[in-house]
Design a protein around this motif. Structure first.
Motif, short mmCIF file in Angstrom:
data_model
loop_
_atom_site.label_atom_id
_atom_site.label_comp_id
_atom_site.label_asym_id
_atom_site.label_seq_id
_atom_site.Cartn_x
_atom_site.Cartn_y
_atom_site.Cartn_z
N LYS A 29 6.14 6.48 8.10
CA LYS A 29 6.60 6.79 6.74
C LYS A 29 7.80 5.91 6.38
O LYS A 29 7.89 5.40 5.25
N VAL A 32 6.59 2.38 5.66
CA VAL A 32 5.99 2.23 4.34
C VAL A 32 7.08 2.18 3.27
O VAL A 32 7.05 1.36 2.35
N ALA A 33 8.08 3.07 3.39
CA ALA A 33 9.17 3.08 2.41
C ALA A 33 9.94 1.75 2.44
O ALA A 33 10.29 1.20 1.39
N LYS A 36 7.91 -1.07 0.84
CA LYS A 36 7.96 -0.97 -0.62
C LYS A 36 9.23 -1.62 -1.16
O LYS A 36 9.21 -2.37 -2.14
N THR A 67 -1.73 13.42 7.73
CA THR A 67 -0.58 12.55 7.46
C THR A 67 -0.99 11.09 7.52
O THR A 67 -0.50 10.27 6.74
N ILE A 70 -2.31 10.07 4.20
CA ILE A 70 -1.27 9.82 3.20
C ILE A 70 -0.67 8.43 3.40
O ILE A 70 -0.51 7.65 2.45
N VAL A 71 -0.34 8.11 4.65
CA VAL A 71 0.25 6.80 4.96
C VAL A 71 -0.74 5.68 4.65
O VAL A 71 -0.38 4.64 4.08
N LYS A 73 -3.15 5.61 2.42
CA LYS A 73 -3.25 5.40 0.97
C LYS A 73 -2.04 4.65 0.44
O LYS A 73 -2.16 3.80 -0.45
N ASP A 74 -0.86 4.96 0.99
CA ASP A 74 0.34 4.22 0.58
C ASP A 74 0.21 2.74 0.91
O ASP A 74 0.58 1.87 0.12
N ILE A 75 -0.32 2.44 2.10
CA ILE A 75 -0.46 1.05 2.53
C ILE A 75 -1.45 0.31 1.63
O ILE A 75 -1.21 -0.84 1.23
N LYS A 77 -2.10 0.97 -1.46
CA LYS A 77 -1.43 0.75 -2.75
C LYS A 77 -0.52 -0.46 -2.69
O LYS A 77 -0.43 -1.26 -3.62
N ILE A 78 0.20 -0.60 -1.56
CA ILE A 78 1.06 -1.77 -1.39
C ILE A 78 0.22 -3.04 -1.36
O ILE A 78 0.58 -4.06 -1.95
#
Length: 276
Positions: A29, A32-33, A36, A67, A70-71, A73-75, A77-78
Motif C-alpha cells: 500500500k 502504491v502511494a 502515485k 487486499t 485493491i492494490v 486495481k490501484d496499480i 490505474k497507475i
C-alpha cells in the motif's frame, strides 16, 4: 533515492524495542502511494518497481486476496496514467508488477479477469509504441510479457471454460497484434487464425455471438493480404463478413462499420491489392 521497500529502524539509543514488522500488504500500500506521488513529480525509478516485483515474488499473498485485489486495481490505474503520459517502459513495469501480484489470487475467475486487465494494458502500450515508431521495444518488452500472461492463463484451473477460452483467444489476438505492429505478418496471421479456430472449436455455431471471432478472422485476412496470399485472404474476409452479420453482442452501427471495412478489404484482396 530511498527505496520503496519500507524498513523500520532497529531501535533508538534508549534501547527501546523496534516497532512490529509491517505486513507485506502494508508495504505494498505504501509502495502504491509512493508511486502515485513520484508519478506526479516525474521522479520514478524503474529500480523501485523491480524491488517491489521481487518482494511480491517472494511472498505468499493467497490469504489476503481482497487486499491484493485493491492494490492490483490501484496499480492498473497507475499504468493507465503512464500510458497517457507516453512513459512506455514505466507502463510496462507497472503491468509486470500487476501481473506478478495477480498470480497470488486463489479465485480462478478473478485471476482470469485480472490477467485480462493486464493484457489490455500491454496491448494498448504496444499500440502506442508502434505509433511512436518504437517497434524494437514491442519485440523486446511487450511480446515476452504478453506471452507470459498467456502462459499463466493456460495454467489456471477453472470450471468456467467459457470465460477462460474467451480470454485465451483475446491473448492470441494480442500476440497477433504485436506481430502486426512489427510487420511480422506470418506470425501475426498464425495467432489470429489460432484464436479464430479455438473459438469455433469450443463454441461451434455459437461462436458467431462473439465479436472477437469475426475480428480474428478479419485480422488474419489482412495479414494474408499483406503477404500477397490473396486466395487465403479472400476466403477469410468472406468468412469474417458472415461472422460479423451474426454478431449478437454489438450495436447496429458498430456492426455495420465492421462489415463495411471487411467488404472494402475483400474487394482489395480480389483485385490483388496488398497496399495498406
Amino acid at each position: 533515492m530511498a527505496s520503496i521497500v519500507v524498513k523500520h529502524a532497529e531501535g533508538n539509543r534508549n534501547g527501546a524495542s523496534p516497532p512490529p514488522e509491517e505486513s507485506l500488504i502494508d508495504r505494498l500500500k505504501q509502495m502504491v502511494a509512493l508511486i502515485k506521488t513520484r508519478l506526479v513529480d516525474g521522479d520514478l525509478n524503474s529500480v523501485d518497481l523491480l524491488l517491489a516485483i521481487q518482494e511480491i515474488n517472494q511472498a505468499n499473498l493467497s490469504d489476503e486476496q481482497d487486499t491484493c485485489e485493491i492494490v492490483f486495481k490501484d496499480i492498473i490505474k497507475i499504468s493507465d496514467s503512464f500510458r497517457e503520459h507516453q512513459k512506455f517502459h514505466s507502463s510496462l513495469f507497472m503491468v509486470w508488477l500487476a501481473s506478478t501480484l495477480c498470480k497470488n489470487f486463489t479465485d480462478p475467475d478473478i485471476k482470469i479477469i485480472r490477467l485480462n486487465d493486464c493484457g489490455n494494458s500491454t496491448n494498448y502500450t504496444a499500440k502506442l509504441l508502434c505509433l511512436y515508431d518504437k517497434k524494437e521495444d514491442i519485440e523486446r518488452y511487450v511480446l515476452p510479457m504478453v506471452r507470459n500472461l498467456y502462459e499463466v492463463m493456460r495454467s489456471v484451473e477453472t470450471n468456467t471454460n467459457i470465460l477462460k477460452v474467451h480470454i485465451l483467444c483475446k491473448f492470441f489476438g494480442r500476440i497477433g497484434w504485436c506481430y502486426t505492429y512489427i510487420n511480422d505478418y506470418e506470425n501475426s496471421a498464425e495467432y489470429f487464425s489460432e484464436g479464430l479456430e479455438t473459438m469455433i472449436k469450443w463454441f461451434g455455431d455459437d461462436a458467431k455471438q462473439f465479436i472477437i471471432t469475426g475480428s480474428s478472422c478479419y485480422q488474419a485476412g489482412k495479414c494474408y493480404r499483406c503477404l500477397q496470399k490473396f486466395n487465403e485472404a479472400t476466403e477469410l474476409f468472406e468468412r469474417s463478413i458472415k461472422l460479423y452479420k451474426g454478431v449478437l453482442d454489438v450495436g447496429d452501427e458498430e456492426k455495420k462499420k465492421c462489415i463495411d471495412i471487411a467488404v472494402e478489404q475483400l474487394q482489395k484482396s480480389r483485385a490483388g491489392d496488398s497496399s495498406e
